[in-house]
Scaffold this motif. Structure first.
Motif, PDB file in Angstrom:
ATOM      1  N   MET A 283     -37.130 -20.969 -46.396  1.00  0.00           N
ATOM      2  CA  MET A 283     -35.881 -20.214 -46.462  1.00  0.00           C
ATOM      3  C   MET A 283     -35.785 -19.369 -47.732  1.00  0.00           C
ATOM      4  N   LEU A 299     -27.392 -26.314 -47.106  1.00  0.00           N
ATOM      5  CA  LEU A 299     -28.371 -26.305 -46.018  1.00  0.00           C
ATOM      6  C   LEU A 299     -28.859 -27.728 -45.729  1.00  0.00           C
ATOM      7  N   PHE A 336     -38.586 -19.908 -37.257  1.00  0.00           N
ATOM      8  CA  PHE A 336     -37.986 -19.135 -38.332  1.00  0.00           C
ATOM      9  C   PHE A 336     -38.118 -17.656 -37.998  1.00  0.00           C
ATOM     10  N   LYS A 350     -34.238 -16.697 -41.552  1.00  0.00           N
ATOM     11  CA  LYS A 350     -33.312 -17.459 -40.714  1.00  0.00           C
ATOM     12  C   LYS A 350     -34.063 -18.616 -40.073  1.00  0.00           C
ATOM     13  N   ALA A 351     -33.454 -19.802 -40.085  1.00  0.00           N
ATOM     14  CA  ALA A 351     -34.024 -20.981 -39.433  1.00  0.00           C
ATOM     15  C   ALA A 351     -33.268 -21.254 -38.145  1.00  0.00           C
ATOM     16  N   ALA A 411     -28.818 -18.762 -41.944  1.00  0.00           N
ATOM     17  CA  ALA A 411     -29.371 -17.857 -42.955  1.00  0.00           C
ATOM     18  C   ALA A 411     -28.434 -17.885 -44.158  1.00  0.00           C
TER      19      ALA A 411
END
Length: 452
Positions: A283, A299, A336, A350-351, A411
């Motif tokens: 990230m 997160l 991702f 972005k995950a 994100a």
């Protein structure tokens, strides 16, 4: 014109959710039973989503009319079995073949949620020997949207398409989606944003191949002197970093169909490493992107909450097996997205957390997410989101099944977590339930003529 059917004696809350859709349904023409099915189902879904997200009545009317005349006719035949005859790629590996899906982006700061839909048009040649990868219907659909939407610009897409899928019509091509279209209806806009996604016939197994394809396409699109710092940072991370080198390119590319200088080019990868330290490294792009410790802590909190982990679970450990979800050793691969811009040296990341890998039910996942948002002062639309899920599935289904939610993406943006929930209509997975629900509909009562 076929009659439009409306539900009988609906609860007042649902009446309010569907007020705009019902008003339009009384006068909008419906060509055939296929379009009637998709309008009754997906029109209601979008009406609920926009109402609960706080869209103005004018914006709801505007987009529902757009949906009725541009989307509904391109969704193909209505389902007749619980198994799709063409497996659409909408929803990725968590989809059930339904050619449309939705997302609810929660927004950051004072933003209100905004809604997207994802569509794979189904045409007369879809899935046949003439078009096994369904490129014809999707290309025609993009062409029509490009003519209709004033801010749409497909020039970047046309530059990338031949580089990513040079042999679409090869005889050996299996029945597999080639493209997908994203439509963004921001609440404060008066138009529709357009995105195009392309899936390769074979994923590039090496970062060097991905880099070569992307760099060549970007130079063709922007010129030989284009700045490739953003792309180079991604490829350097995937080549030289111990965490980045574990990423596997999928070859999937998403392109914003707007002015090329404003467009993002989205590249997708996956990892099988489920430790939080690894996720955080991706990230931040190996700390190339300056992200605050507070954001990393949030997160981790969200990741642990979704999975049901104790706060003292080691950040270096792989996820344990979860007896409440039917997955192997901690879950499947984690996708991702790297969003590459020609005008920026940094890349946003972005995950995507797959709900089915981490929660025992849709309602458990939703409550984990909404609980996180409420703890961080972001409760404005949590009840509204739960109302959407209740409108898509029964309470029993939400408590015992997974599928209404596909992914939760995260994100970093403006000092907050930018979170999006991806929602599946489950037309095939819920085939029997949907059929029963629609069969309960009654014909709109007709007022007797004054001339009788």
């Amino acid at each position: 014109m076929s009659p439009v059917y409306l539900p009988h004696e609906e609860p007042s809350e649902l009446d309010e959710q569907l007020r705009v859709w019902k008003a339009l349904s009384r006068s909008l023409p419906v060509k055939d039973d296929n379009q009637l099915f998709w309008w009754k189902l997906t029109g209601r879904h979008l009406a609920m989503l926009m109402h609960e997200a706080g869209y103005s009545v004018d914006r709801q009317i505007e987009y529902l009319i757009f949906h009725r005349f541009m989307i509904v006719p391109n969704l193909g035949p209505q389902p007749t079995l619980a198994k799709p005859w063409f497996m659409s790629h909408v929803g990725g590996c968590v989809g059930d073949g339904t050619p449309i899906g939705y997302s609810w982006r929660w927004g950051v700061g004072n933003d209100t949620p905004y809604i997207r839909s994802f569509v794979e048009p189904i045409g007369a040649l879809t899935g046949t020997e003439a078009d096994p990868s369904n490129q014809v219907a999707t290309t025609e659909f993009l062409w029509e949207l490009n003519k209709m939407l004033p801010e749409a610009d497909l020039s970047l897409f046309w530059k990338f398409a031949p580089k990513l899928r040079p042999n679409l019509m090869d005889e050996a091509t299996p029945q597999k989606s080639a493209m997908l279209v994203g439509l963004e209806m921001a609440p404060g806009s008066n138009t529709v944003g357009l995105m195009a996604y392309m899936y390769p016939q074979a994923a590039p197994s090496q970062v060097s191949k991905l880099n070569n394809v992307m760099a060549k396409a970007m130079r063709d699109a922007y010129g030989a002197d284009i700045c490739l710092d953003s792309l180079n940072a991604v490829c350097d991370f995937m080549t030289t970093d111990s965490d980045g080198s574990q990423l596997i390119p999928r070859g999937t590319i998403g392109i914003d169909c707007c002015r090329p200088q404003d467009a993002g080019i989205k590249c997708y990868v996956v990892t099988h490493n489920t430790s939080f330290d690894h996720i955080a490294a991706i990230m931040t792009l190996g700390r190339r992107n300056p992200i605050s410790a507070e954001m990393i802590d949030q997160l981790r909190e969200l990741w642990y909450t979704l999975r049901g982990l104790e706060t003292n679970f080691p950040t270096s450990a792989q996820l344990p097996s979860n007896k409440d979800v039917t997955v192997n050793e901690g879950g499947g691969p984690i996708p991702f997205q790297f969003n590459i811009f020609s005008q920026h040296s940094l890349t946003s990341v972005k995950a995507y957390f797959k709900v089915g890998d981490h929660a025992k039910s849709d309602i458990a996942a939703a409550k984990a997410l909404t609980g996180f948002l409420e703890r961080h002062g972001r409760r404005s639309y949590t009840k509204a989101f739960l109302n959407v899920l209740k409108g898509l599935s029964s309470a029993e289904e939400l408590q015992t099944r997974r599928g209404a939610q596909g992914y939760i993406s995260v994100a970093f943006k403006k000092g907050e977590l930018d979170i999006t929930s991806y929602i599946n209509p489950q037309v095939y997975r819920r085939f029997n339930e949907i059929k029963a629900d629609l069969n309960k509909a009654t014909v709109v009562r007709q007022r007797r003529s004054l001339f009788e």
